[in-house]
Enzyme design. Structure first.
Site, PDB file in Angstrom:
ATOM      1  CE  LYS A  27      -3.781  -0.289   2.232  1.00 47.74           C
ATOM      2  NZ  LYS A  27      -4.398  -0.676   3.498  1.00 47.74           N
ATOM      3  NE  ARG A  99      -6.341   4.749   4.419  1.00 45.34           N
ATOM      4  CZ  ARG A  99      -7.492   4.391   3.874  1.00 45.34           C
ATOM      5  NH1 ARG A  99      -7.642   3.187   3.354  1.00 45.34           N
ATOM      6  NH2 ARG A  99      -8.497   5.239   3.820  1.00 45.34           N
ATOM      7  N   GLY A 108      -7.929  -7.172   4.331  1.00 46.40           N
ATOM      8  CA  GLY A 108      -8.842  -7.231   5.468  1.00 46.40           C
ATOM      9  C   GLY A 108      -8.309  -7.926   6.710  1.00 46.40           C
ATOM     10  CG  MET A 110      -2.654  -7.121   9.327  1.00 42.94           C
ATOM     11  SD  MET A 110      -0.953  -6.772   8.925  1.00 42.94           S
ATOM     12  CE  MET A 110      -1.042  -6.310   7.220  1.00 42.94           C
ATOM     13  NE  ARG A 345      -6.021  -4.892  -2.555  1.00 46.31           N
ATOM     14  CZ  ARG A 345      -6.599  -4.879  -1.362  1.00 46.31           C
ATOM     15  NH1 ARG A 345      -5.886  -4.628  -0.294  1.00 46.31           N
ATOM     16  NH2 ARG A 345      -7.873  -5.118  -1.227  1.00 46.31           N
ATOM     17  CG  HIS A 463      -6.531 -47.423  -1.434  1.00 40.86           C
ATOM     18  ND1 HIS A 463      -7.889 -47.307  -1.546  1.00 40.86           N
ATOM     19  CD2 HIS A 463      -6.126 -48.154  -2.493  1.00 40.86           C
ATOM     20  CE1 HIS A 463      -8.291 -47.955  -2.615  1.00 40.86           C
ATOM     21  NE2 HIS A 463      -7.248 -48.483  -3.214  1.00 40.86           N
ATOM     22  NE  ARG A 582       0.832 -45.971  -7.071  1.00 42.41           N
ATOM     23  CZ  ARG A 582       0.773 -44.634  -7.021  1.00 42.41           C
ATOM     24  NH1 ARG A 582      -0.045 -43.994  -7.809  1.00 42.41           N
ATOM     25  NH2 ARG A 582       1.552 -43.970  -6.175  1.00 42.41           N
ATOM     26  CD  GLU A 766       9.119 -47.400  -4.714  1.00 41.97           C
ATOM     27  OE1 GLU A 766       8.040 -46.931  -4.349  1.00 41.97           O
ATOM     28  OE2 GLU A 766       9.262 -48.559  -5.144  1.00 41.97           O
ATOM     29  CB  SER A 785      10.647 -43.802 -11.789  1.00 34.00           C
ATOM     30  OG  SER A 785       9.579 -42.988 -11.403  1.00 34.00           O
ATOM     31  CG  ASP A 790       7.078 -46.700  -0.651  1.00 33.18           C
ATOM     32  OD1 ASP A 790       6.557 -46.831   0.466  1.00 33.18           O
ATOM     33  OD2 ASP A 790       6.626 -47.243  -1.675  1.00 33.18           O
ATOM     34  CB  CYS A 852       6.196 -41.949 -10.518  1.00 38.33           C
ATOM     35  SG  CYS A 852       6.988 -43.306  -9.657  1.00 38.33           S
ATOM     36  CE1 TYR A 872       8.846 -39.666 -15.128  1.00 42.08           C
ATOM     37  CE2 TYR A 872      10.873 -39.982 -16.378  1.00 42.08           C
ATOM     38  CZ  TYR A 872       9.898 -40.479 -15.536  1.00 42.08           C
ATOM     39  OH  TYR A 872       9.960 -41.760 -15.091  1.00 42.08           O
TER      40      TYR A 872
HETATM   41  C1  PEP Z   1       6.067 -44.089  -4.317  1.00 41.76           C
HETATM   42  O1  PEP Z   1       6.397 -44.777  -3.359  1.00 41.76           O
HETATM   43  O2  PEP Z   1       6.329 -42.878  -4.414  1.00 41.76           O
HETATM   44  C2  PEP Z   1       5.337 -44.699  -5.438  1.00 41.76           C
HETATM   45  C3  PEP Z   1       5.093 -44.023  -6.532  1.00 41.76           C
HETATM   46  O3  PEP Z   1       4.864 -45.946  -5.235  1.00 41.76           O
HETATM   47  P1  PEP Z   1       3.531 -46.263  -4.381  1.00 41.76           P
HETATM   48  O4  PEP Z   1       2.900 -44.964  -4.002  1.00 41.76           O
HETATM   49  O5  PEP Z   1       2.673 -47.070  -5.259  1.00 41.76           O
HETATM   50  O6  PEP Z   1       4.100 -46.999  -3.222  1.00 41.76           O
HETATM   51 MG    MG Z   2       6.230 -46.929  -3.617  1.00 39.26          MG
END
Ligand code: PEP
Ligand code: MG
Length: 896
Positions: A27, A99, A108, A110, A345, A463, A582, A766, A785, A790, A852, A872
């Site tokens: 401000k 202000r 809003g 402060m 702003r 899960h 998976r 992992e 990967s 894990d 992943c 990636y």
């Molecule tokens: C992980 O462990 O990051 C992974 C991709 O495998 P999962 O989640 O299936 O154990």
């Molecule tokens: Mg895993």
């Protein structure tokens, strides 16, 4: 000499500017910039006390640094000279507003105090000077109320009760209908109430008032609302120095019908359209517009009623947009026909608006593509892809609990407690919300038809969370306040909810509401593709050098997808391939689930092989479709990695009997099998490639299915790039052995089908041991990967499924800054990934690296992955657009 703590603005001049945002706050910096050339806008004069003072204020236990008082005196004198009035003057008092304003806007959160400088005498002077007694007394009653509430902590409701009492007595409804006499009476009552509450008279010394207000504003930096706002917006404590305080000469929008006040946006903040919009009220002060006491008028109406002011505002809108190259949120006041700008702003905006504005502003030549890419928060893109709770409806909704925000989007439905019920009710055309303690693969069909999923246990990588994100289904998990009373009832904080009652969840925030809160469907803007196309260009063109000295080109976004539908979503959202399929997730629905369960309960290798042979065609068909959908883009298929007991659960006698019948076996034998499969810690148990070391035939079947599906596509002339990935590797010997078995199977399929297929075979990383011995693993693996779920679990020693019980205490007490399962931890798993990068590429210079785990869809983690040198990231399909943008932002920021 003391540091400079105070800066002036106004009268066409300022000694600070927008480059001093960190010191003057957004401000203060913008007021200074607006006041001086080249903008030279009509800004009431004032001064800003810097954020350094706020920092010192807290260091000094709520005291001011030396030298501040003298500087404030000097700048107050300058302000008085500019206005030709003195603070506290009995005949013609200078009134000021005090202000707040931090470097990042916290709308809003402060405090602000208006009309400061009035007392019993000055109010009389003001009335005479302005020839407007009602205005003067209205300003005084407003000031006592605001100052009493904000600076002195007198309950706001006590003031409101007095106004209501006087209004009732006078027989009026609106504040504007109160007469001067009514206002005088209110002032008297306010002062009496103030004295009763505080044990002293309302302060009459204007300077004392000013210091009280300055202290209140600095104090509001640490009020619970502001702290919460910073937490919600991921602003780390210590990232900002605090708030600045701007003391500005008051201009009055409540001096009659030629005065007014309003708020406007240079573009529509909800759609992004390039239209000037806003709201204003004549004969009012800013608080009236915000408080909603009177209904404001649309800015377009001002064009009819006061064209000169409207035109001037339009011109200012253009100038400010050209100057700031961004949409502006502006506050203005008209005092007796003269326009003043009180604030500007960069305006807050929805995800859809952010994308539209960014694309439009590039077309208008206001910003570059790179600037445009930095304009949109990656998380904002989710708003474009998922249904959202209606904001107005949320304001009225009753929040009953909150859990982990596991999968974004809004879900509203009748609650059911089993997946079967979810399916049955959905078949009857009902919208259901599946509420479970936790979910298992058996629940998948119910999860797929649910509007949302709510679980009482489990974390972000449980899960329920992983599957929900994959399906794009909203999910709140680890909601400990949900208790299961019986099969028809849950209890939330003492209140019972029966099966069939409506609940609504917001997966983006983790909030749970009673009843049906209105949901808005997703809308994908046509600009999104253009915008994400720019993000892809930036990532594709990127080049960087890793800590180990390797040059890495490009930064790709792939998707985690287990079903042909996932693959289609991934493709639609622009994924450049599947980074993790998976395969255990391919057995969630029938008849595959039964075939898979039969394989698990097999007693002998022969039986297992027989059951595996039945599964093979299902696998082959799914692989065929996924590979085909991705049209030659990489598809990384991970060999089986389930904790087997997840698939064979018999919670009760009845469930055991039902499952035994389904599998055509004796109940006692099934119960014995369940007991044999039971593990104390399944996450660290017989899973991943450990299964293949014990039962090689399982992976052999899968590799055969992959090879046969690919051979089929090959013959059909369909492009394919299939990679096989081994999970839960701890030693290179697992890879060596499984690889040899897989290559034998591939050779056999090639012979059978007359093909000459070859597949890259890679390893997941992992566990710490895998990362630490990455050189050896790389000698037998074609790619890595990182399974960061894990890797986080085993580096921290936090169970993925149980950490929900304690993580909030860690975060609340700041023992950890971030949830490590949501944001990749640089010191733990991140450091191991760096080691793996160096060791792996030390053996194979161009070793392909990806991630992943769930972190692949988190912006901060994506930036760390870029820095480490990954080729990636792979994330759930619905997070692909976000990752495409976050990856580009990482590239742009790293190049600065
Ligand atoms: C992980 O462990 O990051 C992974 C991709 O495998 P999962 O989640 O299936 O154990
Ligand atoms: Mg895993």
């Amino acid at each position: 000499m003391a540091a400079k703590y105070v800066y002036f603005f106004g009268n066409g001049d300022a000694d600070g500017d927008e480059s001093m945002r960190a010191e003057l706050g957004g401000k203060g910096a913008n007021l200074a910039q607006m006041a001086k050339a080249p903008l030279s806008l009509p800004v009431p004069p004032g001064f800003t006390i810097t954020t350094d003072v706020c920092q010192e204020f807290y260091k000094l236990n709520r005291n001011y640094p030396e030298g501040l008082s003298a500087q404030v005196d000097e700048y107050l004198a300058k302000l008085e000279a500019a206005m030709g009035k003195k603070l506290g003057d009995e005949n013609d008092p200078l009134l000021v507003s005090v202000r707040s304003g931090a470097a990042i806007s916290m709308p809003g959160m402060m405090d602000t105090i208006l009309n400061l400088g009035l007392n019993d005498k000055a109010v009389v002077g003001l009335a005479k000077k302005t020839n407007n007694e009602r205005f003067a007394w209205d300003a005084y009653r407003r000031f006592i109320q605001m100052y009493g509430d904000v600076a002195m902590g007198v309950d706001h409701d006590k003031f409101e009760a007095i106004i209501d009492e006087v209004k009732a007595k006078a027989g009026v409804k609106e504040d504007t209908e109160l007469t001067t006499e009514n206002l005088k009476e209110i002032v008297e009552k306010y002062k009496a109430m103030y004295k009763a509450e505080k044990g002293e008279d309302f302060p009459q010394d204007a300077k004392k008032q000013m210091w009280g207000a300055i202290g209140a504003v600095f104090g509001s930096w640490m009020n619970p609302r502001a702290i919460k706002y910073r937490k919600l917006n991921n602003i780390k404590e210590g990232a900002l120095k605090g708030t600045a305080v701007s003391v500005m000469a008051m201009v009055f929008g409540n001096k009659g019908e030629t005065s007014g006040t309003g708020v406007c946006f240079s573009r529509d903040p909800s759609t992004g359209e390039n239209v000037f919009m806003g709201e204003y009220l004549m004969n009012a002060q800013g608080e009236d517009v915000v408080a909603g006491i009177r209904t404001p008028q649309k800015l377009s109406q001002l064009e009819q009623t006061n064209k000169a002011i409207y035109d001037q505002l339009c011109e200012i809108r253009d100038r400010l947009e050209k100057h700031y190259h961004d949409m502006q949120d502006m506050e203005f006041t008209v005092e007796e026909g003269k326009l003043f700008m009180l604030q500007c702003r960069n305006g807050k905006r929805t995800g859809a608006a952010a994308v539209k504005m960014a694309v439009d502003m590039v077309a208008e030549g206001l910003i570059t593509k790179e600037q445009a890419l930095l304009r949109v928060e990656p998380e904002q893109l989710n708003q474009l892809l998922l249904p959202q709770l209606d904001k107005d409806a949320v304001k009225k909704a009753i929040e009953i609990a909150s859990g982990l925000n596991a999968s974004p989007g809004a879900g509203c439905g009748q609650i059911v407690f089993t997946a079967d019920e979810a399916e049955a009710w959905a078949k009857d055309g009902k919208k259901v919300l599946l509420v479970r303690k936790e979910t298992s693969p058996d629940d998948i069909a119910g999860m797929a038809v649910a509007q949302g999923i709510l679980t009482s246990t489990g974390g972000r990588t449980s899960h329920a969370a992983v599957v929900a994100r994959g399906m794009g289904t909203p999910c709140v998990c680890g909601c400990a306040d949900v208790a299961f009373k019986d099969e028809n009832t849950i209890v939330v904080k003492g209140k019972e909810y029966k099966k069939g009652d409506f609940l609504t969840i917001d997966g983006a925030t983790g909030r749970v509401f009673e009843g049906q809160v209105a949901v808005k469907p997703a809308a994908i803007s046509g600009d999104l593709e253009t915008f994400l196309g720019w993000a892809d260009e930036v990532r594709n063109a990127s080049v960087r050098t890793t800590a180990s000295g390797k040059t890495v080109k490009g930064f790709n976004v792939l998707a985690n997808g287990d079903t042909p539908q996932n693959a289609k979503d991934a493709f639609r959202f622009g994924a450049m391939g599947i980074g993790l399929c998976r395969t255990e997730h391919m057995f969630f629905d029938e008849p595959k689930l039964t075939a898979f369960q039969k394989m698990i309960v097999s007693d002998t290798t022969e039986q297992r092989k027989e059951n595996l042979a039945k599964i093979l065609p299902y696998q082959q068909k799914d692989f065929y479709e996924i590979i085909k959908t991705m049209e030659g883009r990489p598809v990384t298929i991970r060999l089986l990695d389930p904790p087997l007991n997840e698939f064979i659960q018999a919670e009760s006698d009845g469930a055991a009997a039902a499952l035994a019948t389904k599998l055509g076996m004796d109940k006692a034998a099934l119960v014995a099998k369940v007991a044999a499969l039971d593990e104390h810690n399944p996450m660290l148990g017989h899973r991943g490639c450990r299964l293949a070391i014990t039962y090689p035939e399982i992976y052999e079947m899968q590799v055969e299915a992959i090879a046969r599906a690919t051979a089929q596509l090959d013959k059909e002339g369909v492009k394919h790039d299939v990679r096989i990935m081994i999970p839960n590797v701890v030693t290179y010997k697992e890879v060596e052995q499984i690889r040899a078995q897989a290559e034998a199977v591939i050779a056999a399929v090639n012979k059978d089908c007359g093909t000459s297929l070859a597949f890259q075979i890679g390893s997941m990383v992992e566990f710490p041991r895998t990362a630490l011995s990455a050189d050896k693993v790389a000698s037998v693996a074609d790619f890595f990967s990182f399974g960061s779920n894990d890797l986080t679990q085993t580096t921290f020693g936090f169970s993925r499924d149980d950490y929900g019980k304690f993580i909030n205490s860690y975060l609340d007490q700041r023992v950890l800054e971030d949830d490590p399962f949501a944001t990749l931890d640089a010191d733990g798993p991140g450091a191991l990934m760096e080691i793996a990068e160096a060791k792996g590429r030390g053996v194979k210079a161009d070793l392909h690296l990806g991630i992943c785990g769930e972190h692949g869809g988190d912006p901060a983690s994506i930036a760390l992955c870029y820095k480490i040198g990954l080729n990636y990231v792979s994330c759930s399909p619905f997070r692909v657009p976000l990752a495409r943008l976050a990856g580009a932002q990482a590239v742009i920021k790293a190049s600065k």
